[in-house]
Design a protein around this motif. Sequence first.
Motif, short mmCIF file in Angstrom:
data_model
loop_
_atom_site.label_atom_id
_atom_site.label_comp_id
_atom_site.label_asym_id
_atom_site.label_seq_id
_atom_site.Cartn_x
_atom_site.Cartn_y
_atom_site.Cartn_z
N VAL A 149 1.40 -0.91 -0.30
CA VAL A 149 -0.53 -0.14 -0.43
C VAL A 149 0.48 1.12 0.00
O VAL A 149 0.62 1.95 -0.73
N LEU A 150 1.82 1.61 1.10
CA LEU A 150 3.06 2.72 0.93
C LEU A 150 4.10 2.43 -0.72
O LEU A 150 3.24 3.35 -1.12
N GLU A 151 4.09 1.27 -0.80
CA GLU A 151 4.64 1.25 -2.27
C GLU A 151 3.98 2.86 -3.22
O GLU A 151 4.12 3.33 -3.97
N GLY A 180 -6.75 7.21 -3.34
CA GLY A 180 -5.77 7.66 -2.57
C GLY A 180 -4.33 7.51 -3.34
O GLY A 180 -4.03 8.65 -2.98
N ARG A 181 -3.92 7.28 -3.90
CA ARG A 181 -3.14 6.82 -5.02
C ARG A 181 -3.16 8.30 -5.82
O ARG A 181 -1.85 9.30 -6.11
N ALA A 182 -4.02 8.44 -6.00
CA ALA A 182 -4.12 9.75 -7.06
C ALA A 182 -4.68 11.32 -6.74
O ALA A 182 -3.61 11.88 -6.92
N LEU A 184 -6.24 2.29 5.21
CA LEU A 184 -5.15 2.10 4.38
C LEU A 184 -3.75 2.35 5.21
O LEU A 184 -2.08 1.96 5.22
N LYS A 185 -3.89 3.06 6.45
CA LYS A 185 -3.15 3.74 6.89
C LYS A 185 -2.11 1.85 8.05
O LYS A 185 -1.37 1.65 8.65
N ASP A 186 -3.71 0.73 8.08
CA ASP A 186 -3.91 -0.17 9.25
C ASP A 186 -3.35 -0.73 8.12
O ASP A 186 -2.29 -1.85 8.48
N ARG A 187 -3.14 -1.14 6.62
CA ARG A 187 -2.67 -1.32 5.52
C ARG A 187 -1.54 -1.14 5.06
O ARG A 187 -1.05 -2.28 4.67
N LEU A 188 -0.47 -0.25 5.94
CA LEU A 188 0.49 -0.05 5.04
C LEU A 188 1.50 -0.38 4.27
O LEU A 188 2.03 -1.08 3.00
N HIS A 189 1.72 -1.47 5.03
CA HIS A 189 2.70 -2.38 4.56
C HIS A 189 2.21 -3.45 3.76
O HIS A 189 2.99 -4.57 4.20
#
Length: 235
Positions: free
Chosen positions: A93-95, A146-148, A124-129
């Motif tokens: 998710v972070l990448e 979020g990416r956009a 998304l913060k909880d799923r960051l990695h």
Amino acid sequence: MLRLENVTAHYGTIQALKGVSINVSEGEIVTVIGANGAGKTTLLKTLCGLVSATSGKVYFYDKDITNLPTSDIVAAGIVMVPEGRRIFPRMTVLENLQLGGYLNRNKSETKANMERVFELFPILKDRLHQIAGTLSGGEQQMLAIGRALMSRPKLLLLDEPSMGLAPKIVLSIFDIIRQINREGTTILLVEQNAQMALSTAHKAYVLETGRVVMEDTAEKLLHNEQVRKAYLGEA
């Protein structure tokens, strides 16, 4: 803000857009509704430079951006969330989020943009990695939006954000779309769920076989008898 003037586009010998003219004013949510094959996705791809306009003009803040490279259009402030989400499934998710902000070299702004994404989509913060391909469909749609947003677009193009999602998740996604707009991002929304689209947007266009056949405020089209019969399933 955005103006299309008699834009045509082709896939080989097939004409997908036939003299399309639309206007999007700053601060609006504008929706384009229509059946499968009407040309809705082609319209967004033409705006982004992924499909070449064969005639007509596209203006963004009165600058001619017709057929500019997609990278230049993104740099100008137009970003699309594609149909089917198109996240990078083998990346975290972070990448994925970092790739969305690749144009911004200011680390503090990038950090602020990511915090904004986390405010909109705390999951998304909880799923960051977590590997993005293992997310649920709704979480993947959140990641795509979020990416956009990582590039702080002036105009956000959304292509079928409700596709394949459970009704409860669709309601949540559209609540977030309204919030993004309230916070200052102009949105051009392509959506087959006409009820949701017209209930969310300020202005709407109806596209049929590559032509704009109707335009009005979203509220008026929501109550238009012809639209209700054709797109809302009412007899």
